[in-house]
Scaffold this motif. Sequence first.
Motif, PDB file in Angstrom:
ATOM      1  N   UNK A  65      15.616  17.702   3.440  1.00  0.00           N
ATOM      2  CA  UNK A  65      16.917  17.043   3.399  1.00  0.00           C
ATOM      3  C   UNK A  65      16.736  15.539   3.268  1.00  0.00           C
ATOM      4  N   UNK A  66      17.789  14.882   2.800  1.00  0.00           N
ATOM      5  CA  UNK A  66      17.800  13.423   2.694  1.00  0.00           C
ATOM      6  C   UNK A  66      17.922  12.858   4.108  1.00  0.00           C
ATOM      7  N   UNK A  67      16.864  12.226   4.579  1.00  0.00           N
ATOM      8  CA  UNK A  67      16.792  11.766   5.962  1.00  0.00           C
ATOM      9  C   UNK A  67      17.712  10.620   6.334  1.00  0.00           C
ATOM     10  N   UNK A  68      18.266   9.907   5.365  1.00  0.00           N
ATOM     11  CA  UNK A  68      19.146   8.785   5.701  1.00  0.00           C
ATOM     12  C   UNK A  68      20.621   9.098   5.450  1.00  0.00           C
ATOM     13  N   UNK A  69      20.918  10.302   5.026  1.00  0.00           N
ATOM     14  CA  UNK A  69      22.286  10.710   4.709  1.00  0.00           C
ATOM     15  C   UNK A  69      22.963  11.307   5.944  1.00  0.00           C
ATOM     16  N   UNK A  70      24.106  10.764   6.323  1.00  0.00           N
ATOM     17  CA  UNK A  70      24.833  11.283   7.482  1.00  0.00           C
ATOM     18  C   UNK A  70      25.274  12.731   7.282  1.00  0.00           C
ATOM     19  N   UNK A  71      25.740  13.072   6.079  1.00  0.00           N
ATOM     20  CA  UNK A  71      26.161  14.445   5.807  1.00  0.00           C
ATOM     21  C   UNK A  71      24.976  15.401   5.919  1.00  0.00           C
ATOM     22  N   UNK A 110      13.970  12.114  -6.301  1.00  0.00           N
ATOM     23  CA  UNK A 110      15.351  12.557  -6.501  1.00  0.00           C
ATOM     24  C   UNK A 110      15.823  13.233  -5.223  1.00  0.00           C
ATOM     25  N   UNK A 111      16.621  12.514  -4.453  1.00  0.00           N
ATOM     26  CA  UNK A 111      17.045  13.048  -3.162  1.00  0.00           C
ATOM     27  C   UNK A 111      18.473  13.576  -3.192  1.00  0.00           C
ATOM     28  N   UNK A 112      18.950  13.999  -4.376  1.00  0.00           N
ATOM     29  CA  UNK A 112      20.307  14.528  -4.504  1.00  0.00           C
ATOM     30  C   UNK A 112      20.366  16.036  -4.323  1.00  0.00           C
ATOM     31  N   UNK A 113      19.288  16.651  -3.887  1.00  0.00           N
ATOM     32  CA  UNK A 113      19.314  18.094  -3.685  1.00  0.00           C
ATOM     33  C   UNK A 113      18.719  18.457  -2.340  1.00  0.00           C
ATOM     34  N   UNK A 114      19.418  19.306  -1.668  1.00  0.00           N
ATOM     35  CA  UNK A 114      18.937  19.985  -0.483  1.00  0.00           C
ATOM     36  C   UNK A 114      17.942  21.020  -1.011  1.00  0.00           C
ATOM     37  N   UNK A 115      16.783  21.135  -0.411  1.00  0.00           N
ATOM     38  CA  UNK A 115      15.754  22.055  -0.891  1.00  0.00           C
ATOM     39  C   UNK A 115      15.425  23.044   0.226  1.00  0.00           C
ATOM     40  N   UNK A 116      15.436  24.317  -0.124  1.00  0.00           N
ATOM     41  CA  UNK A 116      15.069  25.369   0.816  1.00  0.00           C
ATOM     42  C   UNK A 116      13.834  26.065   0.262  1.00  0.00           C
TER      43      UNK A 116
END
Length: 132
Positions: A9-15, A55-61
């Motif tokens: 996950x993007x570690x600096x994104x509140x969402x 590219x941190x626009x995707x949640x990765x599982x």
Amino acid sequence: MTKGKILLFDGVCNFCDGTVQFVLKHDKKAVFKFASLQSDAGQQILSHHSLPLSDFDSFVYVDGDKVYLKSTAALHVLKELGGLFRLTFLFIVIPRPIRDYVYSLLAKNRYKWFGKKESCTLPSPEERERFL
């Protein structure tokens, strides 16, 4: 390489942080491990799976050798949480380009709508072992 079910996950994104907190709360079997996309562990996992490192626009599982991105990742995580969350997997019948368009709209505006942090949230001592 770390095995198991890993959420990047993007570690600096509140969402994104809220999403991690949601999964931590509802993952009763504690099957998920977590790493921010920006962390050394996150970067190693991305590299191992030949995914972009910036590219941190995707949640990765990552589930073993399988990698899910964007809406598909979110739906698989909800399915794994079980209970009523499994029902959301029915949305998988919506064509991926449509699901990912909605996902990308949220991802593109997440900082504007939910804000951004200077650094990742530190997990509690109980949660720390679930973070890579």
